[in-house]
Design an enzyme around this catalytic site. Structure first.
Site, mmCIF file in Angstrom:
data_model
loop_
_atom_site.group_PDB
_atom_site.id
_atom_site.type_symbol
_atom_site.label_atom_id
_atom_site.label_comp_id
_atom_site.label_asym_id
_atom_site.label_seq_id
_atom_site.Cartn_x
_atom_site.Cartn_y
_atom_site.Cartn_z
ATOM 1 N NE ARG A 266 -0.234 0.066 11.218
ATOM 2 C CZ ARG A 266 -0.103 -1.229 11.518
ATOM 3 N NH1 ARG A 266 0.564 -1.582 12.583
ATOM 4 N NH2 ARG A 266 -0.620 -2.157 10.750
ATOM 5 C CD GLU B 283 2.853 -5.777 9.211
ATOM 6 O OE1 GLU B 283 1.835 -5.096 8.956
ATOM 7 O OE2 GLU B 283 2.812 -6.903 9.710
ATOM 8 C CB CYS C 269 2.771 8.243 -2.309
ATOM 9 S SG CYS C 269 2.272 9.922 -1.852
ATOM 10 C CD GLU D 177 3.857 -7.584 13.494
ATOM 11 O OE1 GLU D 177 2.724 -7.805 13.009
ATOM 12 O OE2 GLU D 177 4.345 -6.454 13.570
ATOM 13 C CG HIS E 160 -4.318 -8.826 16.744
ATOM 14 N ND1 HIS E 160 -3.500 -9.835 17.170
ATOM 15 C CD2 HIS E 160 -4.049 -8.656 15.432
ATOM 16 C CE1 HIS E 160 -2.754 -10.253 16.147
ATOM 17 N NE2 HIS E 160 -3.072 -9.546 15.085
HETATM 18 ZN ZN LIG Z 1 4.214 11.134 -2.011
#
Ligand SMILES: [Zn+2]
Length: 667
Positions: free
Chosen positions: A108, A147, A155, A298, A350
């Site tokens: 993800r 999340e 980044c 969660e 999990h």
């Molecule tokens: Zn970026």
């Protein structure tokens, strides 16, 4: 969202299962007392497997069907897992880490959330979902994405580089002002134009602290921009409240993130020994949207797990204690990850409510226990609200950002704050954690530890709080950096020194220097980084003195009367068990001085959560043993067990491991 109801939920992925399984799931959910599901967060490919062929019907049908069965839905936007057609053959759209590694499709958060194509497609899918399900009666709330930044941080892609330069231009206006603010004459860093300013990617040594911290801020603001672009679209089609399931260790600014959201929610996976980390979050997220209930979006029924590891299984009773304390602390929803164990993927191990093969898991009975507890406590929760705390502890993601850039001796903000919190918790004083911008109304004692950069706004707010009669405890490790992550030029702690009436001598690592602090009739070794004060020139009363080491005779705790209150400086942290004792005495001392009333006496590991009837007729206390060892609560006046109606006399009330009691006191 029904304001009276307590929600008991689970994350559900109907797109992964066939019709027979969904039918079985509904039956089991009703048996387990699940009244809300959270769906859609990873289902983009199910909704738009081929570009522009969007179809939300499956989810519309699921929401309607579950609503008919009495199960409501929190609808999530699916942006954490963009489908392959967005990422394949497009390395320029992918997330790049600080080592320069470009992510490939998978897991993800592999894409750059600032890339214009991704942003455009995200808003298109969000709009299609909002249009299709926004007005369905089953949709009681929204969750944006999932999340944010749980796997990635800042980044370093080309898109982000260009946006970074725009962000810098907006902030500093001219390159000279940036050079001045960051002190770039050092190491010949000086830039001639914004386009030359690097991202904090790999270099032979380290980047300028100002640059690193600024990049974190840039990144945190950008993810909020992404979130708010989704929020704005959803609001056009739906009146249901919107949240994000955040986490304390993700690279986010939660204060900024929740500013335009409707309710707070978070994910927490404590094992049974980490219950104080959970309590800290209850005390934090209760105040994030003050006066509005929060959600535990969660948590695991038994243990978390993924391909590389897992937690120990919860002991019997822990889940119920977790849920009961959560609702009593102000939660309206308590939701599991996940309903049915994953059959595929990377989280096969999990914990869940139901196994992949359709049988109850080891956690199922515990979920039934929580359901039974909810039935008992729901009327009481409806009649009462959490009692306003008198003591607040500052929580700051910006402070965390400074520690990430400059951990000094490997210090971690979350651990430091957790230790501080645990000390306060053990005093039995009811407390809140509040954001830097949080309202101080109703508090008598404010503590602001571990905030390297103390903003002028917070300093002035604390000063005003003291003038009005409050006591503000500042430090340890607060105030030694500027907003630009540089060193103050007028004093070690900048303008704070004048406010607190201190003059610092040194700022240095006092750990392992054989320095001992003496205060409150006790002494303890001093640790971490310290600002020690000159007892001669300081315009404040010395409360704690350093003995031994380089700053023998200097002050490390001072007190200054200001208006009707006081500012207390803690320049060095007393550490270890003796340090904890000293801090505990300090907190008790100032809490008593400022008239803090809401305090209970319990054995450590057992807590008391105070609530008050909405009509003010009675106080309700929820006593819970959280450590699984059983405990004792000292009852100070005649009360009544709210569940059995039996009288409870003043004295010692024993609790079995994970037992909870609700006690009513007339006012
Ligand atoms: Zn970026």
């Amino acid at each position: 969202m029904d304001g009276k109801k307590l929600y008991h939920g689970a994350a559900y992925y109907p797109e992964l299962w066939d019709e027979k399984v969904i039918e079985e799931d509904i039956r089991y959910m009703k048996e387990a007392g699940i009244n809300v599901i959270r769906i859609g967060e990873f289902a983009w490919a199910k909704m738009e497997s081929i570009q522009d062929q969007i179809n939300i019907d499956f989810f519309v049908q699921v929401i309607k069907r579950f609503h008919d069965e009495g199960i409501e839905t929190i609808m999530c936007t699916p942006t954490p897992t963009p489908p392959i057609w967005i990422s394949h053959d497009h390395p320029e759209r992918m997330y790049v880490d600080s080592e320069g590694n470009t992510m490939s499709h998978g897991a993800r958060q592999h894409i750059c959330t600032n890339h214009p194509f991704f942003r455009e497609r995200s808003l298109m899918i969000v709009e299609a979902i909002a249009k299709a399900v926004g007005k369905l009666p089953g949709v009681i709330g929204w969750q944006i994405d999932n999340e944010f930044k749980c796997h990635v941080s800042e980044c370093m892609c080309q898109t982000c580089k260009e946006l970074w330069h725009l962000w810098l231009k907006e902030k500093y206006k001219t390159i000279d002002q940036l050079n001045e603010a960051w002190g770039t004459e050092i190491w010949s860093e000086a830039y001639l134009e914004f386009e030359q300013v690097p991202q904090p990617v790999k270099t032979p040594f380290l980047h300028n602290a100002s640059l690193i911290t600024a990049y974190r801020q840039f990144s945190r603001e950008k993810i909020v921009e992404f979130l708010e672009s989704q929020v704005n679209i959803i609001r056009e089609y739906s009146k249901a409240p919107i949240t994000h399931n955040t986490g304390r260790s993700f690279d986010l600014d939660n204060e900024l993130l929740f500013a335009n959201l409707d309710f707070a929610s978070f994910d927490a996976y404590p094992d049974s020994s980490q219950y104080t980390a959970l309590l800290l979050q209850y005390d934090l997220f209760r105040t994030m949207k003050k006066g509005k209930p929060f959600w535990v979006m969660e948590t695991s029924t038994s243990h978390n797990g993924y391909l590389a590891g897992h937690q120990k299984n919860h002991p019997t009773g822990f889940l119920e204690a977790e849920a009961v304390s959560g609702y009593a602390q102000g939660a309206q929803g308590f939701s599991y990850w996940l309903w049915r164990q994953q059959r595929t993927g990377c989280e096969l191990s999990h914990g869940a409510v139901l196994s992949a093969w359709g049988k109850p898991t080891v956690g199922f009975k515990r979920v039934m226990d929580v359901s039974a507890a909810i039935k008992k406590m729901e009327p009481m929760m409806e009649e009462t609200i959490p009692l306003q705390a008198e003591v607040a502890i500052t929580f700051s993601d910006r402070a965390r950002s400074f520690f990430l850039t400059e951990p000094l001796e490997g210090l971690n903000y979350n651990s430091l704050l957790q230790n501080w919190y645990d000390t306060v918790l053990d005093t039995g004083i009811h407390r809140d954690l509040i954001m830097e911008g949080g309202d101080l109304k109703g508090y008598k004692l404010l503590m602001t530890p571990y905030v390297p950069y103390l903003s002028d706004a917070l300093r002035k707010k604390g000063e005003e709080f003291a003038k009005q009669g409050g006591i503000w405890i500042v430090g340890p490790m607060t105030g030694y950096r500027t907003e630009e992550h540089t060193v103050h030029r007028n004093a070690a702690l900048g303008d704070l020194e004048k406010t607190a009436g201190v003059e610092s001598l040194y700022w240095y690592p006092i750990s392992q220097t054989n320095s001992v602090g003496k205060a409150f009739g006790t002494q303890a070794p001093l640790g971490h980084w310290a600002t020690v004060f000159d007892p001669e020139t300081s315009n404040a009363t010395v409360i704690g003195t350093v003995r031994g080491g380089e700053s023998d005779g200097s002050a490390f705790i001072t007190e200054k009367v200001i208006g009707n209150g006081k500012i207390i400086m803690i320049g060095a942290e007393p550490i270890g068990d003796k340090g904890k004792l000293m801090l505990s005495r300090l907190i008790h001392h100032y809490a008593a001085e400022t008239g803090v009333q809401v305090k209970t006496i319990t054995s450590n590991g057992t807590i008391v959560i105070p609530r008050i009837a909405k009509d003010g007729r009675y106080r309700l206390e929820c006593a819970v043993n959280m450590d699984g060892k059983g405990g004792v609560v000292t009852v100070q006046q005649i009360g009544k067990d709210a569940l059995t109606g039996k009288t409870i006399l003043p004295g010692q009330l024993s609790l079995e491991p994970y037992e909870y009691r609700f006690i009513k006191y007339d006012i």
